[in-house]
Design a protein around this motif. Sequence first.
Motif, PDB file in Angstrom:
ATOM      1  N   ASN A 239      84.643  94.369  26.836  1.00  0.00           N
ATOM      2  CA  ASN A 239      85.830  93.576  27.180  1.00  0.00           C
ATOM      3  C   ASN A 239      86.296  92.707  26.010  1.00  0.00           C
ATOM      4  O   ASN A 239      85.515  91.997  25.394  1.00  0.00           O
ATOM      5  CB  ASN A 239      85.492  92.690  28.382  1.00  0.00           C
ATOM      6  CG  ASN A 239      86.713  92.163  29.110  1.00  0.00           C
ATOM      7  OD1 ASN A 239      87.772  92.012  28.513  1.00  0.00           O
ATOM      8  ND2 ASN A 239      86.550  91.886  30.393  1.00  0.00           N
ATOM      9  N   SER A 240      87.569  92.807  25.696  1.00  0.00           N
ATOM     10  CA  SER A 240      88.235  91.831  24.832  1.00  0.00           C
ATOM     11  C   SER A 240      89.651  91.698  25.369  1.00  0.00           C
ATOM     12  O   SER A 240      89.901  92.051  26.538  1.00  0.00           O
ATOM     13  CB  SER A 240      88.221  92.276  23.365  1.00  0.00           C
ATOM     14  OG  SER A 240      88.766  91.269  22.536  1.00  0.00           O
TER      15      SER A 240
ATOM     16  N   GLU B  32      97.746  88.211  28.629  1.00  0.00           N
ATOM     17  CA  GLU B  32      96.747  89.149  28.112  1.00  0.00           C
ATOM     18  C   GLU B  32      97.081  90.612  28.367  1.00  0.00           C
ATOM     19  O   GLU B  32      97.247  91.039  29.514  1.00  0.00           O
ATOM     20  CB  GLU B  32      95.369  88.876  28.732  1.00  0.00           C
ATOM     21  CG  GLU B  32      94.286  89.814  28.165  1.00  0.00           C
ATOM     22  CD  GLU B  32      92.931  89.705  28.855  1.00  0.00           C
ATOM     23  OE1 GLU B  32      92.850  89.136  29.947  1.00  0.00           O
ATOM     24  OE2 GLU B  32      91.947  90.221  28.283  1.00  0.00           O
TER      25      GLU B  32
ATOM     26  N   GLN C 121      90.261  87.905  22.314  1.00  0.00           N
ATOM     27  CA  GLN C 121      89.256  87.344  23.221  1.00  0.00           C
ATOM     28  C   GLN C 121      87.824  87.708  22.831  1.00  0.00           C
ATOM     29  O   GLN C 121      87.511  88.874  22.580  1.00  0.00           O
ATOM     30  CB  GLN C 121      89.538  87.881  24.637  1.00  0.00           C
ATOM     31  CG  GLN C 121      88.622  87.347  25.720  1.00  0.00           C
ATOM     32  CD  GLN C 121      88.899  88.017  27.053  1.00  0.00           C
ATOM     33  OE1 GLN C 121      89.179  89.205  27.129  1.00  0.00           O
ATOM     34  NE2 GLN C 121      88.842  87.236  28.117  1.00  0.00           N
TER      35      GLN C 121
HETATM   36 MG    MG Z   1      89.832  90.827  28.483  1.00  0.00          MG
END
Ligand code: MG
Length: 275
Positions: A142-143, A152, A252
Amino acid sequence: MTNTPKRHCVNHFATKNIQIAGFLVLLTAAIATAGFIQSQDRTFKYPIHDMARPQPTIVTPGPVCASSAPSDAIVLFDGKDLSAWTKAGSDAPAGWSVKDGLFTVVAGSGNIATRQSFGDCQFHIEWMVPTELKCKSQQGSNSGLYFHSRYELQILNSAGNVTYADGMAGSLYGQYPPMVNPCRPQGEWNTYDVVYRGPRFDASAGIVRTATVTLFFNGILVQDDVEILGATAHGAHATYSSHPETGPIMLQDHGDPLKFRNIWIRPLGNPQVAE
Ligand code: MG
């Protein structure tokens, strides 16, 4: 003479009743209008992060094509260093590691953000989920790419890793799944090419134009000028709060060592109008 005060009293009472009735009518209308707007804005076919929301069709993208920065772009990462970035929310250096022409998230070092502020723009970034990462739904790969550090576009391994559709790669997190799923497998590079138009607020912080985003994911259209509903939230409806016309773009740190390369941006003027 004797009736006058009484009549005056009756009239006053009647006037007061009319005022109260009028107030109640207006109040009812206001509540009904608010409810209507609320339902207009916030009634959706699927709850947020609903696993029953249909998964987008898988599409195999064409071969990876080099996407060098055009001459008028601002290069945000050229393979050498993260001087264009800081630890998000500060002037401290970005704590992610740079090696072999790419950089990697250092888990726990925090999000990173562009030193320069941007608003409307064309944006290019390449990202890769290393093969050794174990991915399960939102965990392990996840980013995220945040415009104005608020909105996002999810970055996640979505090749063989199922999660809720509005949280997969190419989604506007919690709002819009990608139209199709062209995510390349772990160990291969993915590209995002974005056209982002930020929101506009008036002097009293009211929104006068919602933000919009278009995303080409590995060259394939997955977000088509969608209206952003508000700042990204997890498991909650997004809302807007006023902010300047430009702001840092953020990546992120979700604790997973994803890799990035070749990042550039072209700030845009206002949309063209016919003349
Ligand atoms: Mg994310």
